[in-house]
Design a protein around this motif. Structure first.
Motif, PDB file in Angstrom:
ATOM      1  N   PHE A   8       0.816  -1.207   0.000  1.00 18.41           N
ATOM      2  CA  PHE A   8       0.000   0.000   0.000  1.00 18.41           C
ATOM      3  C   PHE A   8       0.854   1.263   0.000  1.00 18.41           C
ATOM      4  O   PHE A   8       0.457   2.293  -0.522  1.00 18.41           O
ATOM      5  N   ARG A   9       2.036   1.202   0.556  1.00 19.39           N
ATOM      6  CA  ARG A   9       2.945   2.350   0.564  1.00 19.39           C
ATOM      7  C   ARG A   9       4.183   1.992  -0.223  1.00 19.39           C
ATOM      8  O   ARG A   9       4.636   0.860  -0.223  1.00 19.39           O
ATOM      9  N   SER A  10       4.756   2.976  -0.849  1.00 18.09           N
ATOM     10  CA  SER A  10       6.025   2.746  -1.543  1.00 18.09           C
ATOM     11  C   SER A  10       6.848   4.023  -1.476  1.00 18.09           C
ATOM     12  O   SER A  10       6.303   5.109  -1.342  1.00 18.09           O
ATOM     13  N   ALA A  11       8.137   3.842  -1.553  1.00 18.84           N
ATOM     14  CA  ALA A  11       9.028   4.996  -1.562  1.00 18.84           C
ATOM     15  C   ALA A  11       8.962   5.670  -2.930  1.00 18.84           C
ATOM     16  O   ALA A  11       8.806   5.001  -3.943  1.00 18.84           O
ATOM     17  N   PRO A  12       9.068   6.986  -2.959  1.00 22.80           N
ATOM     18  CA  PRO A  12       9.088   7.674  -4.258  1.00 22.80           C
ATOM     19  C   PRO A  12      10.368   7.348  -5.012  1.00 22.80           C
ATOM     20  O   PRO A  12      11.357   6.935  -4.404  1.00 22.80           O
ATOM     21  N   PRO A  13      10.354   7.504  -6.332  1.00 26.16           N
ATOM     22  CA  PRO A  13      11.566   7.254  -7.115  1.00 26.16           C
ATOM     23  C   PRO A  13      12.700   8.170  -6.663  1.00 26.16           C
ATOM     24  O   PRO A  13      12.467   9.299  -6.251  1.00 26.16           O
ATOM     25  N   THR A  14      13.902   7.672  -6.766  1.00 27.22           N
ATOM     26  CA  THR A  14      15.077   8.462  -6.409  1.00 27.22           C
ATOM     27  C   THR A  14      15.751   8.981  -7.672  1.00 27.22           C
ATOM     28  O   THR A  14      15.416   8.570  -8.781  1.00 27.22           O
ATOM     29  N   PRO A  25       6.424  16.492   3.672  1.00 35.79           N
ATOM     30  CA  PRO A  25       7.180  16.043   4.850  1.00 35.79           C
ATOM     31  C   PRO A  25       6.301  15.418   5.939  1.00 35.79           C
ATOM     32  O   PRO A  25       6.795  14.704   6.797  1.00 35.79           O
ATOM     33  N   GLN A  26       4.988  15.678   5.899  1.00 34.32           N
ATOM     34  CA  GLN A  26       4.073  15.072   6.868  1.00 34.32           C
ATOM     35  C   GLN A  26       3.690  13.641   6.485  1.00 34.32           C
ATOM     36  O   GLN A  26       3.103  12.922   7.273  1.00 34.32           O
ATOM     37  N   ASP A  27       4.013  13.240   5.264  1.00 31.18           N
ATOM     38  CA  ASP A  27       3.668  11.902   4.782  1.00 31.18           C
ATOM     39  C   ASP A  27       4.824  10.958   5.075  1.00 31.18           C
ATOM     40  O   ASP A  27       5.979  11.280   4.831  1.00 31.18           O
ATOM     41  N   SER A  28       4.506   9.783   5.580  1.00 31.56           N
ATOM     42  CA  SER A  28       5.563   8.819   5.915  1.00 31.56           C
ATOM     43  C   SER A  28       5.920   7.917   4.738  1.00 31.56           C
ATOM     44  O   SER A  28       6.611   6.923   4.912  1.00 31.56           O
ATOM     45  N   ALA A  29       5.456   8.257   3.548  1.00 32.59           N
ATOM     46  CA  ALA A  29       5.705   7.415   2.374  1.00 32.59           C
ATOM     47  C   ALA A  29       7.188   7.133   2.214  1.00 32.59           C
ATOM     48  O   ALA A  29       8.007   8.035   2.146  1.00 32.59           O
ATOM     49  N   GLY A  30       7.499   5.860   2.153  1.00 31.88           N
ATOM     50  CA  GLY A  30       8.870   5.457   1.895  1.00 31.88           C
ATOM     51  C   GLY A  30       9.746   5.350   3.119  1.00 31.88           C
ATOM     52  O   GLY A  30      10.895   4.952   3.018  1.00 31.88           O
ATOM     53  N   ASP A  32       8.656   3.727   6.085  1.00 36.32           N
ATOM     54  CA  ASP A  32       8.344   2.559   6.905  1.00 36.32           C
ATOM     55  C   ASP A  32       9.263   1.416   6.493  1.00 36.32           C
ATOM     56  O   ASP A  32       9.850   1.420   5.415  1.00 36.32           O
ATOM     57  N   GLY A  33       9.382   0.420   7.350  1.00 35.58           N
ATOM     58  CA  GLY A  33      10.307  -0.678   7.101  1.00 35.58           C
ATOM     59  C   GLY A  33      10.045  -1.444   5.819  1.00 35.58           C
ATOM     60  O   GLY A  33      10.979  -1.821   5.100  1.00 35.58           O
ATOM     61  N   VAL A  34       8.767  -1.668   5.504  1.00 33.40           N
ATOM     62  CA  VAL A  34       8.451  -2.437   4.302  1.00 33.40           C
ATOM     63  C   VAL A  34       8.857  -1.663   3.049  1.00 33.40           C
ATOM     64  O   VAL A  34       9.442  -2.227   2.121  1.00 33.40           O
ATOM     65  N   SER A  35       8.565  -0.364   3.007  1.00 33.53           N
ATOM     66  CA  SER A  35       8.939   0.434   1.841  1.00 33.53           C
ATOM     67  C   SER A  35      10.449   0.478   1.657  1.00 33.53           C
ATOM     68  O   SER A  35      10.948   0.404   0.536  1.00 33.53           O
ATOM     69  N   LEU A  36      11.170   0.598   2.749  1.00 34.90           N
ATOM     70  CA  LEU A  36      12.631   0.613   2.671  1.00 34.90           C
ATOM     71  C   LEU A  36      13.146  -0.733   2.166  1.00 34.90           C
ATOM     72  O   LEU A  36      14.056  -0.789   1.328  1.00 34.90           O
ATOM     73  N   GLU A  37      12.559  -1.820   2.632  1.00 31.56           N
ATOM     74  CA  GLU A  37      12.953  -3.158   2.179  1.00 31.56           C
ATOM     75  C   GLU A  37      12.606  -3.353   0.705  1.00 31.56           C
ATOM     76  O   GLU A  37      13.363  -3.960  -0.054  1.00 31.56           O
ATOM     77  N   MET A  38      11.445  -2.814   0.284  1.00 28.46           N
ATOM     78  CA  MET A  38      11.061  -2.896  -1.129  1.00 28.46           C
ATOM     79  C   MET A  38      12.115  -2.220  -2.012  1.00 28.46           C
ATOM     80  O   MET A  38      12.485  -2.757  -3.060  1.00 28.46           O
TER      81      MET A  38
END
Length: 102
Positions: A8-14, A25-30, A32-38
């Motif tokens: 449901f969450r993913s990190a934005p493209p780098t 900055p108020q959004d935790s997108a990317g 959380d642990g799962v997004s970082l692992e993804m």
């Protein structure tokens, strides 16, 4: 091999992926642990030569599905009824199940 990562969450493209997205900055997108692992697994799979895409609630995903957003009112309502002290948003279990299934 073609790989689709769904969460449901993913990190934005780098910048390394060819673009960089400004994130609220108020959004935790990317973050959380799962997004970082993804992101780590995506990089590893791409290094191995695989074609990798992401499906998440965010517009920057290759396959955006807004209904996956966990913070939406619909999802919040279901979570509140599932884990709260009482069912305030649904009339009973059958209505809650139908809402969850939808």
């Amino acid at each position: 091999m073609r790989v689709l990562i769904v969460h449901f969450r993913s990190a934005p493209p780098t910048a390394a992926q060819g673009q960089c997205i400004d994130v609220d900055p108020q959004d935790s997108a990317g973050t959380d642990g799962v997004s970082l692992e993804m992101a780590k697994r995506r990089a590893l799979l791409e290094e191995m030569g695989h074609d990798v895409a992401v499906c998440s609630a965010y517009d920057w995903a290759e396959f955006p599905v807004p209904a996956l957003e966990f913070d939406s009112e619909g999802a919040t309502s279901v979570v509140r009824d599932l884990f709260g002290a009482s069912m305030d948003d649904c009339a009973g279990e059958s209505e809650l199940k139908a809402e969850f299934d939808s």
